[in-house]
Structure formats: structure tokens, C-alpha cells
Design a protein around this motif. Structure first.
Motif, PDB file in Angstrom:
ATOM      1  N   ASN A   3     -19.154  -3.754  -5.703  1.00  0.00           N
ATOM      2  CA  ASN A   3     -18.064  -2.867  -5.872  1.00  0.00           C
ATOM      3  C   ASN A   3     -18.893  -1.449  -5.754  1.00  0.00           C
ATOM      4  OD1 ASN A   3     -15.638  -1.572  -5.996  1.00  0.00           O
ATOM      5  ND2 ASN A   3     -15.493  -1.744  -8.317  1.00  0.00           N
ATOM      6  N   ASP A  37     -26.843  -6.401 -10.169  1.00  0.00           N
ATOM      7  CA  ASP A  37     -26.630  -7.024  -9.063  1.00  0.00           C
ATOM      8  C   ASP A  37     -26.142  -5.937  -8.046  1.00  0.00           C
ATOM      9  OD1 ASP A  37     -27.362  -9.201 -10.323  1.00  0.00           O
ATOM     10  OD2 ASP A  37     -24.838 -10.234  -9.951  1.00  0.00           O
ATOM     11  N   LYS A  44     -30.199 -12.272  -8.220  1.00  0.00           N
ATOM     12  CA  LYS A  44     -28.892 -11.882  -8.862  1.00  0.00           C
ATOM     13  C   LYS A  44     -28.937 -12.667  -9.960  1.00  0.00           C
ATOM     14  CE  LYS A  44     -28.356  -8.942  -5.243  1.00  0.00           C
ATOM     15  NZ  LYS A  44     -29.000  -7.565  -5.178  1.00  0.00           N
ATOM     16  N   ILE A  46     -28.996 -12.808 -14.719  1.00  0.00           N
ATOM     17  CA  ILE A  46     -28.778 -12.085 -16.008  1.00  0.00           C
ATOM     18  C   ILE A  46     -30.249 -11.498 -16.284  1.00  0.00           C
ATOM     19  CG2 ILE A  46     -28.204 -12.212 -18.487  1.00  0.00           C
ATOM     20  CD1 ILE A  46     -26.188 -14.399 -17.411  1.00  0.00           C
ATOM     21  N   ALA A  49     -31.251  -8.600 -14.123  1.00  0.00           N
ATOM     22  CA  ALA A  49     -30.284  -7.399 -14.463  1.00  0.00           C
ATOM     23  C   ALA A  49     -30.545  -6.723 -15.753  1.00  0.00           C
ATOM     24  CB  ALA A  49     -28.739  -7.900 -14.398  1.00  0.00           C
TER      25      ALA A  49
HETATM   26  C1  LIG Z   1     -19.755 -17.618 -11.160  1.00  0.00           C
HETATM   27  C2  LIG Z   1     -21.211 -16.910 -11.447  1.00  0.00           C
HETATM   28  C3  LIG Z   1     -22.062 -17.695 -12.002  1.00  0.00           C
HETATM   29  C4  LIG Z   1     -23.433 -17.019 -12.759  1.00  0.00           C
HETATM   30  N1  LIG Z   1     -24.328 -17.850 -13.491  1.00  0.00           N
HETATM   31  C5  LIG Z   1     -25.262 -17.404 -13.702  1.00  0.00           C
HETATM   32  C6  LIG Z   1     -26.389 -18.343 -14.445  1.00  0.00           C
HETATM   33  O1  LIG Z   1     -26.136 -19.330 -14.970  1.00  0.00           O
HETATM   34  N2  LIG Z   1     -27.499 -17.443 -14.967  1.00  0.00           N
HETATM   35  C7  LIG Z   1     -27.627 -16.193 -14.490  1.00  0.00           C
HETATM   36  O2  LIG Z   1     -28.811 -15.913 -14.781  1.00  0.00           O
HETATM   37  N3  LIG Z   1     -26.972 -15.514 -13.772  1.00  0.00           N
HETATM   38  C8  LIG Z   1     -25.716 -15.881 -13.319  1.00  0.00           C
HETATM   39  N4  LIG Z   1     -24.939 -15.204 -12.445  1.00  0.00           N
HETATM   40  C9  LIG Z   1     -25.073 -13.819 -12.142  1.00  0.00           C
HETATM   41  C10 LIG Z   1     -25.080 -13.128 -13.425  1.00  0.00           C
HETATM   42  O3  LIG Z   1     -23.804 -13.301 -13.806  1.00  0.00           O
HETATM   43  C11 LIG Z   1     -25.238 -11.467 -12.920  1.00  0.00           C
HETATM   44  O4  LIG Z   1     -26.682 -11.311 -12.319  1.00  0.00           O
HETATM   45  C12 LIG Z   1     -25.249 -10.216 -13.918  1.00  0.00           C
HETATM   46  O5  LIG Z   1     -23.998 -10.658 -14.502  1.00  0.00           O
HETATM   47  C13 LIG Z   1     -25.272  -9.061 -13.373  1.00  0.00           C
HETATM   48  O6  LIG Z   1     -25.543  -8.016 -14.210  1.00  0.00           O
HETATM   49  P1  LIG Z   1     -24.788  -6.810 -13.852  1.00  0.00           P
HETATM   50  O7  LIG Z   1     -24.585  -6.011 -15.096  1.00  0.00           O
HETATM   51  O8  LIG Z   1     -25.670  -6.092 -12.712  1.00  0.00           O
HETATM   52  O9  LIG Z   1     -23.494  -6.768 -13.107  1.00  0.00           O
HETATM   53  P2  LIG Z   1     -22.055  -7.273 -13.620  1.00  0.00           P
HETATM   54  O10 LIG Z   1     -22.230  -8.190 -14.810  1.00  0.00           O
HETATM   55  O11 LIG Z   1     -21.473  -7.804 -12.718  1.00  0.00           O
HETATM   56  O12 LIG Z   1     -21.433  -6.060 -14.379  1.00  0.00           O
HETATM   57  C14 LIG Z   1     -20.843  -4.932 -13.853  1.00  0.00           C
HETATM   58  C15 LIG Z   1     -19.557  -4.390 -14.507  1.00  0.00           C
HETATM   59  O13 LIG Z   1     -19.222  -3.251 -13.808  1.00  0.00           O
HETATM   60  C16 LIG Z   1     -17.693  -3.328 -13.894  1.00  0.00           C
HETATM   61  N5  LIG Z   1     -17.470  -2.386 -12.723  1.00  0.00           N
HETATM   62  C17 LIG Z   1     -17.199  -2.539 -11.520  1.00  0.00           C
HETATM   63  N6  LIG Z   1     -17.108  -1.404 -10.810  1.00  0.00           N
HETATM   64  C18 LIG Z   1     -16.821  -0.510 -11.658  1.00  0.00           C
HETATM   65  C19 LIG Z   1     -16.188   0.798 -11.615  1.00  0.00           C
HETATM   66  N7  LIG Z   1     -16.014   1.237 -10.491  1.00  0.00           N
HETATM   67  N8  LIG Z   1     -15.970   1.566 -12.861  1.00  0.00           N
HETATM   68  C20 LIG Z   1     -16.332   0.769 -13.970  1.00  0.00           C
HETATM   69  N9  LIG Z   1     -16.778  -0.392 -14.149  1.00  0.00           N
HETATM   70  C21 LIG Z   1     -16.957  -1.087 -12.777  1.00  0.00           C
HETATM   71  C22 LIG Z   1     -17.436  -4.755 -13.599  1.00  0.00           C
HETATM   72  O14 LIG Z   1     -16.058  -4.745 -14.253  1.00  0.00           O
HETATM   73  C23 LIG Z   1     -18.392  -5.291 -14.483  1.00  0.00           C
HETATM   74  O15 LIG Z   1     -17.921  -5.373 -15.882  1.00  0.00           O
HETATM   75  C24 LIG Z   1     -23.883 -15.826 -12.354  1.00  0.00           C
HETATM   76  C25 LIG Z   1     -22.698 -15.328 -11.468  1.00  0.00           C
HETATM   77  C26 LIG Z   1     -21.220 -15.777 -11.339  1.00  0.00           C
HETATM   78  C27 LIG Z   1     -20.509 -14.887 -10.226  1.00  0.00           C
END
Ligand SMILES: Cc1cc2nc3c(=O)[nH]c(=O)nc-3n(C[C@H](O)[C@H](O)[C@H](O)COP(=O)(O)OP(=O)(O)OC[C@H]3O[C@@H](n4cnc5c(N)ncnc54)[C@H](O)[C@@H]3O)c2cc1C
Length: 71
Positions: A3, A37, A44, A46, A49
Motif C-alpha cells: 500500500n 514487506d 517477506k 516476520i 521485517a
Molecule cells: C496469510 C499470511 C500468512 C503469513 N504467514 C507467515 C508466517 O507463518 N511466518 C512469517 O514469518 N510470515 C508470515 N507472513 C508474512 C508476515 O505477515 C509479514 O512478513 C509481516 O507481517 C510484515 O510486517 P510489516 O510490519 O512489514 O507489514 P505488516 O504486518 O503488513 O504491517 C503493515 C501495517 O501498516 C498498516 N498500513 C498500511 N497502509 C497504511 C497507511 N497508509 N497508513 C497507516 N497504516 C497503514 C497496515 O494496516 C498494517 O497494520 C504471512 C503473511 C500473510 C498475508
């Protein structure tokens, strides 16, 4: 899809809309760092990240030490 529409015209994005970052989490804009991510960092997951977030925070701290808040 990341996004990151709202970032168009500011930091460099890849053709997939990911924020382009270097090894220190630096974006194309000096003093702006990114992690997780939504960036070009591969695998990608956890733990990736979280680690990248820590790295970007350290890079931001390092930038502020060297350039101050206005640099
Ligand atoms: C179905 C699924 C299963 C997964 N399973 C695993 C697993 O088993 N093990 C593993 O290690 N990883 C797994 N992952 C991957 C893991 O979820 C991600 O790598 C991790 O969550 C990335 O963290 P992040 O903080 O970069 O992004 P995110 O966790 O996506 O956090 C981004 C945040 O920013 C917010 N946001 C977006 N745009 C805006 C905006 N404009 N303003 C304010 N806030 C905003 C979103 O709402 C979200 O809360 C999985 C992913 C999915 C989709």
C-alpha cells in the motif's frame, strides 16, 4: 501489493510498488528509512521485517547523529 500509492513522487518505488531501500534501509530520500514487506528487501517474513525495522531505526539514529534534525 504494498500500500504505497501515496508515496509515488516521493521515494523511489520498484515496478511492484515496493520502496527501494539499500542495505541500511535508506530510501532515495536522504534521512528517510523504510523496512518490512513494503520494501524491496527479499523474503517477506516476520523475523525479516522485525530485523529490518531495527536496522532502519539504527540507520535513522546514525543519520541524526551525523546530520542533525535539519540535515
Ligand atoms: C496469510 C499470511 C500468512 C503469513 N504467514 C507467515 C508466517 O507463518 N511466518 C512469517 O514469518 N510470515 C508470515 N507472513 C508474512 C508476515 O505477515 C509479514 O512478513 C509481516 O507481517 C510484515 O510486517 P510489516 O510490519 O512489514 O507489514 P505488516 O504486518 O503488513 O504491517 C503493515 C501495517 O501498516 C498498516 N498500513 C498500511 N497502509 C497504511 C497507511 N497508509 N497508513 C497507516 N497504516 C497503514 C497496515 O494496516 C498494517 O497494520 C504471512 C503473511 C500473510 C498475508
Amino acid at each position: 501489493m504494498p500500500n504505497t500509492e501515496w508515496l509515488k513522487g516521493t521515494v523511489e518505488l520498484s515496478r511492484y510498488g515496493e520502496i527501494v531501500v539499500d542495505a541500511k534501509g535508506a530510501t532515495s530520500v536522504p534521512g528517510v528509512f523504510a523496512a518490512g514487506d513494503a520494501t524491496t528487501t527479499p523474503y517477506k517474513q516476520i523475523i525479516i521485517a522485525a530485523g529490518e525495522g531495527a536496522k532502519a531505526a539504527l540507520s535513522a539514529f546514525d543519520h541524526l547523529i551525523r546530520h542533525g534534525v535539519n540535515g
